[in-house]
Write a protein that holds these residues in place. Sequence first.
Motif, short mmCIF file in Angstrom:
data_model
loop_
_atom_site.label_atom_id
_atom_site.label_comp_id
_atom_site.label_asym_id
_atom_site.label_seq_id
_atom_site.Cartn_x
_atom_site.Cartn_y
_atom_site.Cartn_z
N HIS A 113 -34.12 32.30 57.75
CA HIS A 113 -33.17 32.79 57.18
C HIS A 113 -32.91 33.51 55.82
O HIS A 113 -33.41 33.27 54.63
CB HIS A 113 -31.91 31.79 57.21
CG HIS A 113 -32.07 30.65 58.36
ND1 HIS A 113 -31.51 30.98 59.64
CD2 HIS A 113 -32.93 29.87 58.55
CE1 HIS A 113 -32.00 30.05 60.34
NE2 HIS A 113 -32.57 29.16 60.27
N ASP A 116 -23.18 33.26 46.20
CA ASP A 116 -23.89 33.05 47.59
C ASP A 116 -24.89 32.79 48.76
O ASP A 116 -24.52 32.08 49.72
CB ASP A 116 -23.50 34.89 47.96
CG ASP A 116 -22.54 35.70 47.45
OD1 ASP A 116 -20.92 35.49 47.65
OD2 ASP A 116 -22.32 36.86 46.97
N SER A 138 -23.68 28.80 48.52
CA SER A 138 -22.63 28.84 50.12
C SER A 138 -23.44 28.62 50.79
O SER A 138 -23.60 27.79 52.51
CB SER A 138 -22.08 29.64 49.63
OG SER A 138 -21.74 30.84 49.81
N SER A 139 -24.36 29.82 50.87
CA SER A 139 -25.35 30.39 52.47
C SER A 139 -25.89 28.96 52.47
O SER A 139 -26.78 28.81 53.73
CB SER A 139 -25.73 31.60 52.48
OG SER A 139 -24.57 32.36 52.36
N GLU A 152 -26.15 26.04 51.77
CA GLU A 152 -25.57 24.90 52.22
C GLU A 152 -25.33 24.15 53.89
O GLU A 152 -25.74 23.59 54.27
CB GLU A 152 -24.33 24.53 51.15
CG GLU A 152 -24.29 24.53 49.51
CD GLU A 152 -23.30 24.07 49.12
OE1 GLU A 152 -23.63 23.52 47.54
OE2 GLU A 152 -22.32 24.38 49.59
N LYS A 153 -24.84 26.01 54.25
CA LYS A 153 -24.15 25.92 55.44
C LYS A 153 -25.59 25.46 56.25
O LYS A 153 -25.31 24.62 57.19
CB LYS A 153 -23.24 26.65 56.09
CG LYS A 153 -21.96 27.00 55.18
CD LYS A 153 -21.70 28.33 54.85
CE LYS A 153 -20.44 28.63 54.58
NZ LYS A 153 -19.57 29.43 55.08
N LEU A 154 -26.94 26.35 55.58
CA LEU A 154 -28.08 25.82 57.01
C LEU A 154 -28.79 25.13 56.38
O LEU A 154 -28.85 24.33 57.52
CB LEU A 154 -28.57 27.39 56.21
CG LEU A 154 -28.67 28.84 56.64
CD1 LEU A 154 -29.06 30.35 55.50
CD2 LEU A 154 -28.26 29.48 57.76
N ILE A 184 -27.09 22.04 56.40
CA ILE A 184 -26.46 21.08 57.59
C ILE A 184 -26.76 21.69 58.72
O ILE A 184 -27.60 20.87 59.95
CB ILE A 184 -25.08 21.38 57.49
CG1 ILE A 184 -24.53 20.80 55.70
CG2 ILE A 184 -24.30 20.90 58.53
CD1 ILE A 184 -23.30 21.03 55.47
N GLU A 185 -27.03 22.88 59.76
CA GLU A 185 -27.18 23.21 61.16
C GLU A 185 -28.58 22.67 61.11
O GLU A 185 -29.03 22.55 61.76
CB GLU A 185 -27.28 24.73 60.77
CG GLU A 185 -25.60 24.90 61.16
CD GLU A 185 -26.04 27.03 60.80
OE1 GLU A 185 -26.31 27.21 60.52
OE2 GLU A 185 -24.44 27.07 59.92
N ASN A 241 -29.10 19.45 61.60
CA ASN A 241 -28.78 18.57 63.00
C ASN A 241 -29.33 19.12 63.51
O ASN A 241 -28.92 18.33 65.31
CB ASN A 241 -26.62 19.73 63.26
CG ASN A 241 -25.76 18.79 62.15
OD1 ASN A 241 -26.26 17.71 61.87
ND2 ASN A 241 -24.95 19.37 62.08
N ASP A 253 -26.19 21.01 42.08
CA ASP A 253 -25.30 21.21 42.44
C ASP A 253 -24.47 22.04 42.00
O ASP A 253 -23.60 21.45 41.69
CB ASP A 253 -24.17 20.05 43.45
CG ASP A 253 -23.24 20.03 44.38
OD1 ASP A 253 -22.34 21.63 44.45
OD2 ASP A 253 -22.02 19.10 44.13
N ASN A 267 -15.30 31.08 44.89
CA ASN A 267 -14.98 30.54 45.47
C ASN A 267 -13.62 31.63 45.64
O ASN A 267 -13.43 31.62 45.12
CB ASN A 267 -15.08 28.81 45.20
CG ASN A 267 -15.81 28.02 45.50
OD1 ASN A 267 -17.15 28.35 45.95
ND2 ASN A 267 -15.32 26.90 44.56
#
Length: 309
Positions: free
Chosen positions: A60, A75, A78-79, A81-83, A85-86, A89, A110, A116
């Motif tokens: 990624h 950038d 934030s990217s 952090e989302k990855l 979680i994904e 999961n 953090d 933002n």
Amino acid sequence: MNKVLAIVGPTAVGKTQLSIEIAKRFNAEIISGDSMQVYRGLDIGTAKIMPEEMDGVRHHLIDIRNVQDSFTVQDFKSSAEKLIIEITNRNKVPLIVGGTGFYLQALLEDLELGGNTENREQVLAIRKTLDEKTDEELFQMLRKVDQKSANRIDQHNRRRMIRAIEVYELNGIKFSEQNSRKPPYDSLIIGLNTNRLNLYARINQRVDLMLQNGLLREAQWLFDQDEVPQATKGIGYREWESYFKGERSLEQVVELIKKDSRHYAKRQLTWFRNKMDVQWFDILQNESDQLKINQKIESWLNQKNELER
């Protein structure tokens, strides 16, 4: 608390190959922590992993921007952090690999960076005001709001001074006090290093290989863009400007790239040693270190399993 594994270290120390082996062994997906590999077309000078080298491991944050675009630490944070979680999961391990220390620190600690989308106009206004100030004016501003950061940041490092002032003005939080916040992840950071002579020899060899693979052509393409991209400031590219202007010979530029790369490796090591909790290994000189890394990761992952029982 989600687990996050990271492999860090200076350039040319073997992070890419180890990351593939670790990802396959521990069912991980790789998040690139490199500030330059996000750009399409910059393959040789960034030592970017190619699809055929990924060996089936999902990667990624590679090739996600055009060279004219910006890609900030915000950038990345934030990217990533989302990855995380994904990937978690999907019952896989998020594995961050790269040598951009501030990116990793911002994510794992953090850090409040500003930027933002909700306060974008405010951020731009603050930056415009700060950009107009001299280094001395910035330094005096920083001293007033955050003396500890002023003591740590070089007075000529405009980018870092602006960042520290910006964080305070946006959030009311001193940049120097952000490390006291609770970490958002259960992280394990594996650091790769080797003795200096070996590291510098590998860096020199890598630059020679880049030349053979077409680094000059790639740099020419970058500088030929209609608008000069920010990416031209990266090591391996910025040195070519003097060559294209006829101010340096090819041999001189190659030596300059090697010198800049060696200096960057030294700065990378200093950052990780001073800023982050890294466990260091030398897989180039010590064969047993590969086994030690595997054992360390396995033990860390098992701690998660025990907590979840």
